[in-house]
Design an enzyme around this catalytic site. Structure first.
Site, PDB file in Angstrom:
ATOM      1  N   GLU A  40       0.648  -1.133   0.113  1.00  0.00           N
ATOM      2  CA  GLU A  40      -0.036  -0.004   0.016  1.00  0.00           C
ATOM      3  C   GLU A  40       0.822   1.296  -0.090  1.00  0.00           C
ATOM      4  O   GLU A  40       0.651   2.167  -0.611  1.00  0.00           O
ATOM      5  CB  GLU A  40      -0.853  -0.256   1.290  1.00  0.00           C
ATOM      6  N   ASP A  60      -0.020  -5.265   3.014  1.00  0.00           N
ATOM      7  CA  ASP A  60      -0.869  -4.186   3.838  1.00  0.00           C
ATOM      8  C   ASP A  60      -0.181  -4.084   5.037  1.00  0.00           C
ATOM      9  O   ASP A  60      -0.886  -4.902   6.115  1.00  0.00           O
ATOM     10  CB  ASP A  60      -2.316  -4.317   3.664  1.00  0.00           C
ATOM     11  N   ILE A  62      -0.908  -2.318   7.718  1.00  0.00           N
ATOM     12  CA  ILE A  62      -2.136  -1.911   8.744  1.00  0.00           C
ATOM     13  C   ILE A  62      -3.167  -1.989   7.927  1.00  0.00           C
ATOM     14  O   ILE A  62      -3.522  -1.035   7.336  1.00  0.00           O
ATOM     15  CB  ILE A  62      -1.799  -1.093   9.394  1.00  0.00           C
ATOM     16  N   ASP A  63      -4.172  -2.901   8.230  1.00  0.00           N
ATOM     17  CA  ASP A  63      -5.410  -2.873   7.460  1.00  0.00           C
ATOM     18  C   ASP A  63      -6.427  -2.711   8.166  1.00  0.00           C
ATOM     19  O   ASP A  63      -6.307  -3.064   9.443  1.00  0.00           O
ATOM     20  CB  ASP A  63      -5.663  -4.269   6.696  1.00  0.00           C
ATOM     21  N   THR A  65      -6.845   0.268   9.325  1.00  0.00           N
ATOM     22  CA  THR A  65      -5.808   1.269   9.738  1.00  0.00           C
ATOM     23  C   THR A  65      -5.899   1.386  11.636  1.00  0.00           C
ATOM     24  O   THR A  65      -5.985   2.106  11.915  1.00  0.00           O
ATOM     25  CB  THR A  65      -6.151   2.435   9.161  1.00  0.00           C
ATOM     26  N   ASP A 178      -5.350  -5.247   0.197  1.00  0.00           N
ATOM     27  CA  ASP A 178      -6.510  -5.355   1.562  1.00  0.00           C
ATOM     28  C   ASP A 178      -6.951  -6.830   1.339  1.00  0.00           C
ATOM     29  O   ASP A 178      -7.102  -7.481   2.511  1.00  0.00           O
ATOM     30  CB  ASP A 178      -7.646  -4.588   1.077  1.00  0.00           C
TER      31      ASP A 178
HETATM   32  O1  LIG Z   1      -6.618   1.212   4.104  1.00  0.00           O
HETATM   33  P1  LIG Z   1      -6.648   0.331   5.027  1.00  0.00           P
HETATM   34  O2  LIG Z   1      -6.990   0.393   6.447  1.00  0.00           O
HETATM   35  O3  LIG Z   1      -5.425  -0.577   4.935  1.00  0.00           O
HETATM   36  O4  LIG Z   1      -7.708  -0.912   4.515  1.00  0.00           O
HETATM   37  C1  LIG Z   1      -9.198  -0.746   4.351  1.00  0.00           C
HETATM   38  C2  LIG Z   1      -9.734  -1.937   4.248  1.00  0.00           C
HETATM   39  O5  LIG Z   1      -9.402  -3.020   4.816  1.00  0.00           O
HETATM   40  C3  LIG Z   1     -11.224  -1.682   4.365  1.00  0.00           C
HETATM   41  O6  LIG Z   1     -12.022  -2.851   4.054  1.00  0.00           O
HETATM   42  C4  LIG Z   1     -11.703  -0.576   3.529  1.00  0.00           C
HETATM   43  O7  LIG Z   1     -13.325  -0.383   3.892  1.00  0.00           O
HETATM   44  C5  LIG Z   1     -11.068   0.675   3.933  1.00  0.00           C
HETATM   45  O8  LIG Z   1     -11.622   1.706   3.118  1.00  0.00           O
HETATM   46  C6  LIG Z   1      -9.763   0.423   3.681  1.00  0.00           C
HETATM   47  O9  LIG Z   1      -9.199   0.135   2.262  1.00  0.00           O
HETATM   48 MG   LIG Z   2      -5.833  -2.109   3.765  1.00  0.00          MG
HETATM   49 MG   LIG Z   3      -3.237  -0.378   5.032  1.00  0.00          MG
END
Ligand SMILES: O=P([O-])([O-])O[C@@H]1[C@@H](O)[C@H](O)[C@@H](O)[C@H](O)[C@@H]1O
Ligand SMILES: [Mg+2]
Ligand SMILES: [Mg+2]
Length: 239
Positions: A40, A60, A62-63, A65, A178
């Site tokens: 990312e 990713d 941190i997913d 976030t 993601d």
């Molecule tokens: O940006 P991030 O926190 O790595 O990833 C997140 C995704 O896991 C989530 O499903 C989506 O709804 C968010 O908009 C974002 O993309």
């Molecule tokens: Mg993500």
């Molecule tokens: Mg992320």
């Protein structure tokens, strides 16, 4: 060869565990020998987002976030660490999906009315897209389904499908980093993946539907008002 991949997977698990403790990847060099890289943060910095046949880490850090650390070795292995729960999800192609060593299996529910569906609102605030997201959710709720959930992370939502905690998850607007690891978790736990309009999943399309079985997936497909975000592999001049 098999042992070589097992070593790589063991290493990925160790790195994910460590990253979950410190909150970030301390030494990204771990991932550099050996393979290509899509992340990312690297794509945000202008690096390419091209999938080739070469082994590629898709990361990713941190997913959602908040507290999650998913990473994937696309189509071969996937690791998602939910550090708050201390749950380490690991999948390897043809060898199953596991959480803390326990094999995962999708739900055997066949009735959509008894099913729980996960989704997210995503980050797109374009009026037309938001309208379609709400309209789709309303139609899914009114199928009716038993319930709707959202973990706040695509990776964790996919792990919930793989674990049998929810029957399905769909989202439009996600990126390949993601979903790559969690998608493998779902198929290795016996689930199905497809595009939100019912065709084959295209990892770079930013659209995904995962379910415990095809019957449940197809009923959700019928309710989704799809739209087409800019692909992850769109040429840079279009971004
Ligand atoms: O940006 P991030 O926190 O790595 O990833 C997140 C995704 O896991 C989530 O499903 C989506 O709804 C968010 O908009 C974002 O993309
Ligand atoms: Mg993500
Ligand atoms: Mg992320």
């Amino acid at each position: 060869m098999a042992e070589q991949w097992q070593d790589v997977l063991d290493h990925a698990v160790a790195v994910a565990q460590k990253a979950g403790k410190v909150g970030l990847l301390e030494n990204p060099d771990y991932f550099i020998p050996l393979v290509l890289f899509i992340g990312e943060e690297s794509v945000a910095a202008g690096e390419p987002c091209d999938l080739t046949d070469e082994p590629t880490w898709i990361i990713d850090p941190i997913d959602g976030t908040t507290n999650f650390f998913p990473l994937a070795f696309l189509l071969i292995m996937g690791v998602v660490y939910s550090c708050l729960e201390d749950k380490m999800f690991v999948a390897r192609r043809g060898k199953g999906a596991f959480c803390n060593g326990k094999q995962l299996r999708v739900s055997d529910q066949k009735d959509i009315h008894c099913s729980i569906v996960a989704t997210e609102f995503g980050s797109n605030r374009d009026g037309g897209a938001v309208e379609k997201i709400f309209s789709s959710l309303r139609k899914v709720v009114c199928l009716p389904v038993h319930g709707v959930r959202g973990a706040g992370s695509a990776a964790i939502n996919l792990c919930l499908v793989a674990s049998g905690c929810v029957e399905a998850y769909y989202e439009i607007g996600v990126h390949v980093w993601d979903v790559a690891a969690g998608a493998l978790m779902v198929t290795e736990a016996g689930g199905v993946l497809m595009d939100v309009e019912g065709g084959a999943l295209d990892m770079m399309s930013r659209r995904i539907l995962a379910a415990n079985n095809r019957h449940i997936a197809e009923q959700i497909v019928g309710q989704i008002q799809a739209f087409t975000p800019q692909r992850d592999d769109a040429p840079p001049q279009q971004q």
